[in-house]
Design a protein around this motif. Structure first.
Motif, PDB file in Angstrom:
ATOM      1  N   TRP A  65      -4.566  -0.878  -5.999  1.00 19.86           N
ATOM      2  CA  TRP A  65      -5.686  -0.956  -5.066  1.00 19.86           C
ATOM      3  C   TRP A  65      -5.236  -1.284  -3.651  1.00 19.86           C
ATOM      4  O   TRP A  65      -5.697  -0.671  -2.698  1.00 19.86           O
ATOM      5  CB  TRP A  65      -6.700  -2.011  -5.520  1.00 19.86           C
ATOM      6  CG  TRP A  65      -7.533  -1.580  -6.680  1.00 19.86           C
ATOM      7  CD1 TRP A  65      -7.970  -0.325  -6.962  1.00 19.86           C
ATOM      8  CD2 TRP A  65      -8.016  -2.410  -7.731  1.00 19.86           C
ATOM      9  NE1 TRP A  65      -8.693  -0.321  -8.126  1.00 19.86           N
ATOM     10  CE2 TRP A  65      -8.749  -1.591  -8.618  1.00 19.86           C
ATOM     11  CE3 TRP A  65      -7.908  -3.768  -8.013  1.00 19.86           C
ATOM     12  CZ2 TRP A  65      -9.371  -2.079  -9.752  1.00 19.86           C
ATOM     13  CZ3 TRP A  65      -8.535  -4.250  -9.141  1.00 19.86           C
ATOM     14  CH2 TRP A  65      -9.244  -3.414  -9.997  1.00 19.86           C
ATOM     15  N   TRP A  66      -4.388  -2.286  -3.525  1.00 19.81           N
ATOM     16  CA  TRP A  66      -4.049  -2.796  -2.194  1.00 19.81           C
ATOM     17  C   TRP A  66      -2.627  -2.474  -1.744  1.00 19.81           C
ATOM     18  O   TRP A  66      -2.225  -2.852  -0.655  1.00 19.81           O
ATOM     19  CB  TRP A  66      -4.264  -4.316  -2.146  1.00 19.81           C
ATOM     20  CG  TRP A  66      -5.697  -4.683  -2.381  1.00 19.81           C
ATOM     21  CD1 TRP A  66      -6.779  -4.197  -1.715  1.00 19.81           C
ATOM     22  CD2 TRP A  66      -6.189  -5.591  -3.361  1.00 19.81           C
ATOM     23  NE1 TRP A  66      -7.922  -4.749  -2.226  1.00 19.81           N
ATOM     24  CE2 TRP A  66      -7.600  -5.613  -3.235  1.00 19.81           C
ATOM     25  CE3 TRP A  66      -5.598  -6.381  -4.335  1.00 19.81           C
ATOM     26  CZ2 TRP A  66      -8.409  -6.406  -4.038  1.00 19.81           C
ATOM     27  CZ3 TRP A  66      -6.401  -7.167  -5.133  1.00 19.81           C
ATOM     28  CH2 TRP A  66      -7.791  -7.171  -4.976  1.00 19.81           C
ATOM     29  N   GLY A  67      -1.880  -1.788  -2.605  1.00 18.94           N
ATOM     30  CA  GLY A  67      -0.511  -1.429  -2.248  1.00 18.94           C
ATOM     31  C   GLY A  67      -0.475  -0.323  -1.209  1.00 18.94           C
ATOM     32  O   GLY A  67      -1.486   0.313  -0.889  1.00 18.94           O
ATOM     33  N   MET A  68       0.712  -0.086  -0.676  1.00 18.64           N
ATOM     34  CA  MET A  68       0.885   0.876   0.417  1.00 18.64           C
ATOM     35  C   MET A  68       0.507   2.305   0.015  1.00 18.64           C
ATOM     36  O   MET A  68      -0.037   3.041   0.831  1.00 18.64           O
ATOM     37  CB  MET A  68       2.340   0.870   0.903  1.00 18.64           C
ATOM     38  CG  MET A  68       2.666  -0.371   1.700  1.00 18.64           C
ATOM     39  SD  MET A  68       4.378  -0.551   2.308  1.00 18.64           S
ATOM     40  CE  MET A  68       5.163   0.958   2.040  1.00 18.64           C
ATOM     41  N   LYS A  69       0.793   2.699  -1.199  1.00 20.10           N
ATOM     42  CA  LYS A  69       0.516   4.081  -1.598  1.00 20.10           C
ATOM     43  C   LYS A  69      -0.952   4.312  -1.895  1.00 20.10           C
ATOM     44  O   LYS A  69      -1.434   5.429  -1.799  1.00 20.10           O
ATOM     45  CB  LYS A  69       1.382   4.460  -2.800  1.00 20.10           C
ATOM     46  CG  LYS A  69       2.854   4.516  -2.452  1.00 20.10           C
ATOM     47  CD  LYS A  69       3.704   4.843  -3.647  1.00 20.10           C
ATOM     48  CE  LYS A  69       5.170   4.818  -3.244  1.00 20.10           C
ATOM     49  NZ  LYS A  69       6.052   4.922  -4.385  1.00 20.10           N
ATOM     50  N   GLY A  70      -1.638   3.271  -2.282  1.00 24.00           N
ATOM     51  CA  GLY A  70      -3.083   3.360  -2.465  1.00 24.00           C
ATOM     52  C   GLY A  70      -3.530   3.900  -3.809  1.00 24.00           C
ATOM     53  O   GLY A  70      -2.778   4.506  -4.564  1.00 24.00           O
ATOM     54  N   LEU A  71      -4.792   3.660  -4.056  1.00 26.60           N
ATOM     55  CA  LEU A  71      -5.440   4.004  -5.315  1.00 26.60           C
ATOM     56  C   LEU A  71      -5.368   5.504  -5.608  1.00 26.60           C
ATOM     57  O   LEU A  71      -5.057   5.915  -6.724  1.00 26.60           O
ATOM     58  CB  LEU A  71      -6.902   3.544  -5.246  1.00 26.60           C
ATOM     59  CG  LEU A  71      -7.714   3.521  -6.508  1.00 26.60           C
ATOM     60  CD1 LEU A  71      -7.124   2.547  -7.501  1.00 26.60           C
ATOM     61  CD2 LEU A  71      -9.139   3.122  -6.179  1.00 26.60           C
ATOM     62  N   GLY A  72      -5.662   6.306  -4.602  1.00 27.72           N
ATOM     63  CA  GLY A  72      -5.674   7.752  -4.784  1.00 27.72           C
ATOM     64  C   GLY A  72      -4.340   8.312  -5.227  1.00 27.72           C
ATOM     65  O   GLY A  72      -4.272   9.173  -6.102  1.00 27.72           O
ATOM     66  N   TRP A  73      -3.255   7.807  -4.668  1.00 27.42           N
ATOM     67  CA  TRP A  73      -1.932   8.305  -5.040  1.00 27.42           C
ATOM     68  C   TRP A  73      -1.563   7.868  -6.450  1.00 27.42           C
ATOM     69  O   TRP A  73      -1.189   8.686  -7.285  1.00 27.42           O
ATOM     70  CB  TRP A  73      -0.868   7.814  -4.042  1.00 27.42           C
ATOM     71  CG  TRP A  73       0.476   8.426  -4.318  1.00 27.42           C
ATOM     72  CD1 TRP A  73       0.929   9.628  -3.882  1.00 27.42           C
ATOM     73  CD2 TRP A  73       1.525   7.857  -5.124  1.00 27.42           C
ATOM     74  NE1 TRP A  73       2.205   9.855  -4.367  1.00 27.42           N
ATOM     75  CE2 TRP A  73       2.597   8.783  -5.131  1.00 27.42           C
ATOM     76  CE3 TRP A  73       1.671   6.678  -5.838  1.00 27.42           C
ATOM     77  CZ2 TRP A  73       3.784   8.558  -5.815  1.00 27.42           C
ATOM     78  CZ3 TRP A  73       2.853   6.454  -6.526  1.00 27.42           C
ATOM     79  CH2 TRP A  73       3.894   7.386  -6.505  1.00 27.42           C
ATOM     80  N   TYR A  74      -1.679   6.566  -6.723  1.00 26.09           N
ATOM     81  CA  TYR A  74      -1.239   6.044  -8.017  1.00 26.09           C
ATOM     82  C   TYR A  74      -1.978   6.687  -9.191  1.00 26.09           C
ATOM     83  O   TYR A  74      -1.368   7.068 -10.182  1.00 26.09           O
ATOM     84  CB  TYR A  74      -1.421   4.520  -8.095  1.00 26.09           C
ATOM     85  CG  TYR A  74      -0.271   3.745  -7.525  1.00 26.09           C
ATOM     86  CD1 TYR A  74       0.964   3.741  -8.144  1.00 26.09           C
ATOM     87  CD2 TYR A  74      -0.422   3.000  -6.365  1.00 26.09           C
ATOM     88  CE1 TYR A  74       2.029   3.020  -7.629  1.00 26.09           C
ATOM     89  CE2 TYR A  74       0.637   2.271  -5.838  1.00 26.09           C
ATOM     90  CZ  TYR A  74       1.854   2.291  -6.483  1.00 26.09           C
ATOM     91  OH  TYR A  74       2.900   1.571  -5.975  1.00 26.09           O
ATOM     92  N   TRP A  75      -3.278   6.775  -9.110  1.00 22.23           N
ATOM     93  CA  TRP A  75      -4.059   7.211 -10.263  1.00 22.23           C
ATOM     94  C   TRP A  75      -3.988   8.714 -10.511  1.00 22.23           C
ATOM     95  O   TRP A  75      -4.570   9.212 -11.463  1.00 22.23           O
ATOM     96  CB  TRP A  75      -5.488   6.700 -10.166  1.00 22.23           C
ATOM     97  CG  TRP A  75      -5.475   5.225 -10.428  1.00 22.23           C
ATOM     98  CD1 TRP A  75      -5.521   4.234  -9.506  1.00 22.23           C
ATOM     99  CD2 TRP A  75      -5.312   4.583 -11.693  1.00 22.23           C
ATOM    100  NE1 TRP A  75      -5.415   3.002 -10.121  1.00 22.23           N
ATOM    101  CE2 TRP A  75      -5.285   3.188 -11.461  1.00 22.23           C
ATOM    102  CE3 TRP A  75      -5.190   5.029 -13.003  1.00 22.23           C
ATOM    103  CZ2 TRP A  75      -5.144   2.256 -12.479  1.00 22.23           C
ATOM    104  CZ3 TRP A  75      -5.055   4.095 -14.014  1.00 22.23           C
ATOM    105  CH2 TRP A  75      -5.031   2.729 -13.762  1.00 22.23           C
ATOM    106  N   HIS A  76      -3.256   9.424  -9.687  1.00 26.69           N
ATOM    107  CA  HIS A  76      -3.009  10.845  -9.942  1.00 26.69           C
ATOM    108  C   HIS A  76      -1.602  11.093 -10.484  1.00 26.69           C
ATOM    109  O   HIS A  76      -1.177  12.245 -10.583  1.00 26.69           O
ATOM    110  CB  HIS A  76      -3.242  11.659  -8.657  1.00 26.69           C
ATOM    111  CG  HIS A  76      -4.684  11.779  -8.321  1.00 26.69           C
ATOM    112  ND1 HIS A  76      -5.329  10.894  -7.486  1.00 26.69           N
ATOM    113  CD2 HIS A  76      -5.625  12.654  -8.738  1.00 26.69           C
ATOM    114  CE1 HIS A  76      -6.590  11.225  -7.391  1.00 26.69           C
ATOM    115  NE2 HIS A  76      -6.802  12.290  -8.145  1.00 26.69           N
ATOM    116  N   GLN A  77      -0.904  10.047 -10.812  1.00 20.40           N
ATOM    117  CA  GLN A  77       0.479  10.165 -11.271  1.00 20.40           C
ATOM    118  C   GLN A  77       0.576  10.061 -12.794  1.00 20.40           C
ATOM    119  O   GLN A  77       0.157   9.057 -13.377  1.00 20.40           O
ATOM    120  CB  GLN A  77       1.360   9.095 -10.625  1.00 20.40           C
ATOM    121  CG  GLN A  77       1.364   9.122  -9.121  1.00 20.40           C
ATOM    122  CD  GLN A  77       1.711  10.491  -8.562  1.00 20.40           C
ATOM    123  OE1 GLN A  77       2.554  11.200  -9.102  1.00 20.40           O
ATOM    124  NE2 GLN A  77       1.045  10.860  -7.473  1.00 20.40           N
TER     125      GLN A  77
END
Length: 151
Positions: A65-77
């Motif tokens: 949620w609060w990391g640099m890559k963000g929610l959108g990036w992480y949850w598509h991996q």
């Protein structure tokens, strides 16, 4: 950048704590070492293991949620889904040892004896399965951090 470092540090601390308490269970859950004190210790270690698992989950979610890559990036991996799936599988496997430890303590408190060798062996097998599956998660984490198989 400071928030990212803090989140990463807390997540690593939670992971290492989880490994310590799972490893402690694996070390103590042996028929030849079983006594009343070990039964109670296993139950306490399992409770702390559960709390560290919650900490791993919460710090991991905080990173997405609060990391640099963000929610959108992480949850598509796909690797994040693999990591999360393995975490859930390990959590489901841990239910049986948790219930078993509680039963052992209840039996001990009720004046019953120590668990039988077969029961201890079966429980240890599940603890070891968790420990071996856990190895896959940091491998996937490193691959994710290095951009391997990312979208």
């Amino acid at each position: 950048m400071n928030l990212e470092a803090l989140l990463a540090g807390l997540h690593i601390l939670a992971i290492l704590s989880l490994v310590v308490f799972l490893g402690s269970q694996a070390a103590l859950c042996r028929g030849e070492w079983m006594n009343a004190a070990v039964v109670r210790r296993l139950s306490r270690l399992d409770m702390i293991y559960g709390m560290t698992a919650v900490a791993v989950l919460l710090t991991g979610l905080a990173r997405t949620w609060w990391g640099m890559k963000g929610l959108g990036w992480y949850w598509h991996q796909p690797l994040l889904h693999f990591k999360f799936g393995m975490f859930v599988v390990i959590g489901l496997i841990s239910i049986k040892p948790t219930l078993t430890y509680r039963r052992w303590v209840k039996t001990l408190d009720g004046g019953g004896g120590l668990p039988g060798a077969d029961d201890v062996r079966a429980t240890r097998r599940l603890v070891m399965l968790q420990a071996h599956l856990l190895i896959l998660i940091p491998i996937a984490a490193v691959m994710l951090a290095r951009g391997v198989m990312t979208r």
